[in-house]
Design a protein around this motif. Structure first.
Motif, PDB file in Angstrom:
ATOM      1  N   MET A 180      73.500  10.896  59.500  1.00  8.64           N
ATOM      2  CA  MET A 180      73.146  10.067  60.657  1.00  8.64           C
ATOM      3  C   MET A 180      73.798   8.696  60.514  1.00  8.64           C
ATOM      4  SD  MET A 180      69.369   9.262  62.257  1.00  8.64           S
ATOM      5  CE  MET A 180      69.114  10.995  62.643  1.00  8.64           C
ATOM      6  N   SER A 217      58.394  14.449  55.814  1.00  9.74           N
ATOM      7  CA  SER A 217      59.747  14.893  56.142  1.00  9.74           C
ATOM      8  C   SER A 217      60.367  15.656  54.976  1.00  9.74           C
ATOM      9  CB  SER A 217      60.613  13.686  56.511  1.00  9.74           C
ATOM     10  OG  SER A 217      61.938  14.085  56.768  1.00  9.74           O
ATOM     11  N   PHE A 234      57.788  13.141  64.838  1.00 14.02           N
ATOM     12  CA  PHE A 234      59.108  12.778  64.314  1.00 14.02           C
ATOM     13  C   PHE A 234      59.348  13.288  62.902  1.00 14.02           C
ATOM     14  CE2 PHE A 234      62.617  10.258  62.828  1.00 14.02           C
ATOM     15  CZ  PHE A 234      63.371  10.026  63.948  1.00 14.02           C
ATOM     16  N   LYS A 253      60.082  16.887  62.003  1.00 15.39           N
ATOM     17  CA  LYS A 253      61.245  17.502  62.643  1.00 15.39           C
ATOM     18  C   LYS A 253      62.571  16.863  62.233  1.00 15.39           C
ATOM     19  CE  LYS A 253      58.291  18.284  66.665  1.00 15.39           C
ATOM     20  NZ  LYS A 253      58.021  17.917  68.077  1.00 15.39           N
ATOM     21  N   ASN A 254      62.537  15.817  61.404  1.00 14.57           N
ATOM     22  CA  ASN A 254      63.760  15.094  61.071  1.00 14.57           C
ATOM     23  C   ASN A 254      63.871  14.869  59.574  1.00 14.57           C
ATOM     24  OD1 ASN A 254      64.973  14.029  63.857  1.00 14.57           O
ATOM     25  ND2 ASN A 254      62.755  13.889  63.992  1.00 14.57           N
ATOM     26  N   GLU A 255      65.072  14.455  59.152  1.00  9.58           N
ATOM     27  CA  GLU A 255      65.338  14.274  57.724  1.00  9.58           C
ATOM     28  C   GLU A 255      64.659  13.008  57.186  1.00  9.58           C
ATOM     29  OE1 GLU A 255      67.559  11.834  56.505  1.00  9.58           O
ATOM     30  OE2 GLU A 255      68.048  10.968  58.450  1.00  9.58           O
ATOM     31  N   SER A 281      65.850   9.071  58.292  1.00  9.60           N
ATOM     32  CA  SER A 281      65.499   8.630  59.642  1.00  9.60           C
ATOM     33  C   SER A 281      63.987   8.590  59.836  1.00  9.60           C
ATOM     34  CB  SER A 281      66.142   9.550  60.687  1.00  9.60           C
ATOM     35  OG  SER A 281      65.728  10.882  60.507  1.00  9.60           O
ATOM     36  N   SER A 282      63.261   9.487  59.174  1.00 14.79           N
ATOM     37  CA  SER A 282      61.801   9.487  59.284  1.00 14.79           C
ATOM     38  C   SER A 282      61.195   8.238  58.672  1.00 14.79           C
ATOM     39  CB  SER A 282      61.221  10.732  58.610  1.00 14.79           C
ATOM     40  OG  SER A 282      61.669  11.909  59.242  1.00 14.79           O
ATOM     41  N   ASP A 318      61.819   5.396  61.002  1.00 12.32           N
ATOM     42  CA  ASP A 318      60.900   5.501  62.139  1.00 12.32           C
ATOM     43  C   ASP A 318      59.509   4.985  61.768  1.00 12.32           C
ATOM     44  OD1 ASP A 318      60.176   6.807  64.878  1.00 12.32           O
ATOM     45  OD2 ASP A 318      58.714   7.636  63.480  1.00 12.32           O
TER      46      ASP A 318
END
Length: 229
Positions: A1, A59, A120, A123-125, A128-129, A132
């Motif tokens: 990302m 995550s 979030f 569902k994400n790596e 990025s989690s 967030d």
């Protein structure tokens, strides 16, 4: 990302989907501890820690958690991390811990935390989690800080009341002198609702102005390159 994606996640948490003035989540702690800026920011920092660590942990483990039992597992992880934060406050910031009382343990049940790990982190790596979680926590802390400052200044005429709990010997700032009578409603629950309503209205007004400027710019701009020439 890439960097832009992380930036978008951060901006979404701090402003576009701010938990306090957009999603209107977690009203219980927002209204209860925002009677001064020190209490408000302290709870906000505790929430940032829990959200960041919860998002990171969930995550990283998302592929090992069965879908059918994900919610109980999420709550168990959040509860464990909240307990760590709670004990840390009790050990190192005991006076502040006594003031915040039940609201640190109640981070476990805060819908902000569970909503982000479900929407979030699950569902994400991990990178990025974590961003967030930090951004959502910062967004909440900013709302708490502004709300706490507004209520403290109007209600008692001071700023940073209780700062000595964090920095022994520090004194609050008296803005209007000792003769200020105070405005009691500002530091009572009705004042919290009124102040939060003002923040929500202010944020909506800024977004409406931004949208109106964009519409005017689109109307003024030429429709085609030929017209521009």
């Amino acid at each position: 990302m890439d960097f832009q994606a992380y930036r978008d996640i951060a901006w979404n948490g701090v402003w576009k989907q701010n938990t306090g003035v957009v999603q209107i989540l977690g009203l219980c702690p927002i209204l209860a501890v925002s009677n001064n800026i020190v209490n408000a920011v302290s709870l906000g920092l505790a929430t940032i820690l829990v959200m960041a660590l919860s998002n990171l942990a969930i995550s990283a483990l998302r592929n090992f958690i069965p879908y059918e039992i994900r919610i109980p597992v999420f709550i168990l992880i959040i509860a464990a991390l909240t307990t760590v934060v709670d004990l840390t406050f009790n050990a190192y910031l005991h006076e502040l811990y006594l003031v915040l009382g039940i609201f640190i343990p109640l981070i476990v049940t805060n819908c902000i935390v569970l909503a982000r790990v479900e929407a979030f982190a699950a569902k994400n790596e991990p990178g990025s989690s974590t961003i967030d979680g930090i951004a959502m926590g910062i967004g909440l802390t900013l709302v708490l800080a502004v709300l706490g400052a507004m209520r403290e200044v109007v209600g008692s005429g001071t700023l940073l009341s209780g700062i000595d709990m964090l920095f022994p010997g520090a004194q609050p700032i008296s803005l209007f002198g000792d003769d200020y009578p105070g405005f009691l409603v500002a530091i009572l629950p009705p004042g919290a609702f009124i102040a939060l309503g003002c923040l929500i209205a202010g944020r909506n007004w800024l977004e409406a102005r931004k949208l109106a400027r964009a519409h005017r710019a689109a109307a003024i701009a030429p429709d085609t390159p030929a017209e521009a020439g």
